[in-house]
Design an enzyme around this catalytic site. Sequence first.
Site, PDB file in Angstrom:
ATOM      1  N   LYS A  10     -30.714   3.257   2.840  1.00 14.82           N
ATOM      2  CA  LYS A  10     -30.903   2.785   1.466  1.00 14.82           C
ATOM      3  C   LYS A  10     -32.063   1.780   1.415  1.00 14.82           C
ATOM      4  CE  LYS A  10     -26.039   3.574   0.287  1.00 14.82           C
ATOM      5  NZ  LYS A  10     -24.777   2.976  -0.226  1.00 14.82           N
ATOM      6  N   TYR A  50     -24.693  10.376  -7.540  1.00 16.40           N
ATOM      7  CA  TYR A  50     -23.568   9.473  -7.784  1.00 16.40           C
ATOM      8  C   TYR A  50     -22.753   9.868  -9.023  1.00 16.40           C
ATOM      9  CZ  TYR A  50     -25.321   6.353  -4.133  1.00 16.40           C
ATOM     10  OH  TYR A  50     -25.718   5.808  -2.924  1.00 16.40           O
ATOM     11  N   PHE A  58     -19.805  -0.838 -11.505  1.00 17.72           N
ATOM     12  CA  PHE A  58     -20.987  -1.183 -10.701  1.00 17.72           C
ATOM     13  C   PHE A  58     -22.068  -0.103 -10.742  1.00 17.72           C
ATOM     14  CE2 PHE A  58     -17.784   0.746  -7.875  1.00 17.72           C
ATOM     15  CZ  PHE A  58     -18.512   1.815  -7.359  1.00 17.72           C
ATOM     16  N   ARG A  86     -19.423   9.252   9.663  1.00 21.49           N
ATOM     17  CA  ARG A  86     -18.675   8.278   8.869  1.00 21.49           C
ATOM     18  C   ARG A  86     -18.130   7.162   9.767  1.00 21.49           C
ATOM     19  NH1 ARG A  86     -18.860   8.227   3.270  1.00 21.49           N
ATOM     20  NH2 ARG A  86     -16.674   7.616   3.187  1.00 21.49           N
ATOM     21  N   THR A  92     -17.088   1.525   3.770  1.00 21.97           N
ATOM     22  CA  THR A  92     -17.999   1.282   2.637  1.00 21.97           C
ATOM     23  C   THR A  92     -18.194  -0.211   2.400  1.00 21.97           C
ATOM     24  OG1 THR A  92     -17.220   3.302   1.584  1.00 21.97           O
ATOM     25  CG2 THR A  92     -18.357   1.713   0.177  1.00 21.97           C
ATOM     26  N   ARG A 103     -22.792  -0.482   9.340  1.00 26.44           N
ATOM     27  CA  ARG A 103     -22.507  -1.524   8.340  1.00 26.44           C
ATOM     28  C   ARG A 103     -21.888  -2.755   8.985  1.00 26.44           C
ATOM     29  NH1 ARG A 103     -20.182   2.990   4.298  1.00 26.44           N
ATOM     30  NH2 ARG A 103     -22.080   3.469   3.130  1.00 26.44           N
ATOM     31  N   ASN A 113     -25.153  -2.049   1.295  1.00 27.96           N
ATOM     32  CA  ASN A 113     -24.512  -1.602   2.535  1.00 27.96           C
ATOM     33  C   ASN A 113     -25.370  -0.668   3.389  1.00 27.96           C
ATOM     34  OD1 ASN A 113     -24.176   0.605   0.939  1.00 27.96           O
ATOM     35  ND2 ASN A 113     -21.947   0.706   1.093  1.00 27.96           N
ATOM     36  N   HIS A 116     -26.136   5.500   3.613  1.00 23.94           N
ATOM     37  CA  HIS A 116     -25.222   6.472   3.013  1.00 23.94           C
ATOM     38  C   HIS A 116     -24.901   7.556   4.029  1.00 23.94           C
ATOM     39  CE1 HIS A 116     -23.527   9.444   0.255  1.00 23.94           C
ATOM     40  NE2 HIS A 116     -24.261  10.323   0.903  1.00 23.94           N
ATOM     41  N   GLU A 127     -24.983  17.482  -1.311  1.00 22.80           N
ATOM     42  CA  GLU A 127     -25.997  16.426  -1.246  1.00 22.80           C
ATOM     43  C   GLU A 127     -27.272  16.897  -0.557  1.00 22.80           C
ATOM     44  OE1 GLU A 127     -23.989  13.173   0.654  1.00 22.80           O
ATOM     45  OE2 GLU A 127     -22.714  12.778  -1.087  1.00 22.80           O
TER      46      GLU A 127
HETATM   47  P1  CMP Z   1     -21.587   4.582  -0.586  1.00 22.40           P
HETATM   48  O1  CMP Z   1     -20.177   4.729  -0.148  1.00 22.40           O
HETATM   49  O2  CMP Z   1     -22.698   5.026   0.260  1.00 22.40           O
HETATM   50  O3  CMP Z   1     -21.738   5.285  -2.012  1.00 22.40           O
HETATM   51  C1  CMP Z   1     -21.213   4.656  -3.162  1.00 22.40           C
HETATM   52  C2  CMP Z   1     -21.811   3.309  -3.228  1.00 22.40           C
HETATM   53  O4  CMP Z   1     -21.441   2.547  -4.329  1.00 22.40           O
HETATM   54  C3  CMP Z   1     -21.311   2.513  -2.036  1.00 22.40           C
HETATM   55  O5  CMP Z   1     -21.857   3.044  -0.863  1.00 22.40           O
HETATM   56  C4  CMP Z   1     -21.795   1.139  -2.436  1.00 22.40           C
HETATM   57  O6  CMP Z   1     -23.192   0.992  -2.194  1.00 22.40           O
HETATM   58  C5  CMP Z   1     -21.561   1.185  -3.931  1.00 22.40           C
HETATM   59  N1  CMP Z   1     -20.329   0.509  -4.277  1.00 22.40           N
HETATM   60  C6  CMP Z   1     -19.080   0.964  -4.091  1.00 22.40           C
HETATM   61  N2  CMP Z   1     -18.180   0.066  -4.541  1.00 22.40           N
HETATM   62  C7  CMP Z   1     -18.898  -0.973  -5.027  1.00 22.40           C
HETATM   63  C8  CMP Z   1     -18.561  -2.207  -5.640  1.00 22.40           C
HETATM   64  N3  CMP Z   1     -17.287  -2.560  -5.835  1.00 22.40           N
HETATM   65  N4  CMP Z   1     -19.564  -3.025  -5.988  1.00 22.40           N
HETATM   66  C9  CMP Z   1     -20.849  -2.672  -5.807  1.00 22.40           C
HETATM   67  N5  CMP Z   1     -21.238  -1.500  -5.237  1.00 22.40           N
HETATM   68  C10 CMP Z   1     -20.275  -0.674  -4.855  1.00 22.40           C
END
Ligand code: CMP
Length: 151
Positions: A10, A50, A58, A86, A92, A103, A113, A116, A127
């Site tokens: 990212k 997304y 968010f 994963r 996440t 992460r 984070n 992806h 994807e």
């Molecule tokens: P990822 O799981 O790669 O894809 C969905 C993304 O949404 C996740 O990573 C985070 O970057 C973002 N995300 C998920 N939950 C939150 C949250 N509570 N606040 C901000 N960003 C979020």
Amino acid sequence: VGERTLIAVKPDGVQRRLVGQIVQRFEQRGFKLVGLKMVKAPEELLSQHYHDLRKKPFYPNLLRYMHSGPVVAMVWEGHNVVRTSRLMVGDTNPAEAHPGTVRGDFSIHISRNVIHASDSVEGAQREIQLWFNCTELLDWVCCDHSNTYQL
Ligand code: CMP
């Protein structure tokens, strides 16, 4: 063709010069890189990527973050690559991500984070089609360094 997954560094990961270390982890593990590109992801692509999160509070910030700079998108192939990636990427929420994961080693907040990874084989197929066209994916043959790539 073996199992494939989409991994994307990212914008925060690119800005923090983490691309090399992340690529190295996947190479070292034994996966095969079959596609790689740097893109400033168009908003249309991000909204498709997304789609399932569009109702989340968010979501606007997520799109702004993902559009804030270049992303390094990659397709990795190999045995169980979706599940293993994963595990390599970690939870996440970086606060829950174990040390030793991407992460868990490089991030502290869920909104930044770093990386992806597709969450299922079906999700990965969807994807990969979104981010790459088929001429950008190379079906090259691995040699002895392949660490069980071709089981
Ligand atoms: P990822 O799981 O790669 O894809 C969905 C993304 O949404 C996740 O990573 C985070 O970057 C973002 N995300 C998920 N939950 C939150 C949250 N509570 N606040 C901000 N960003 C979020």
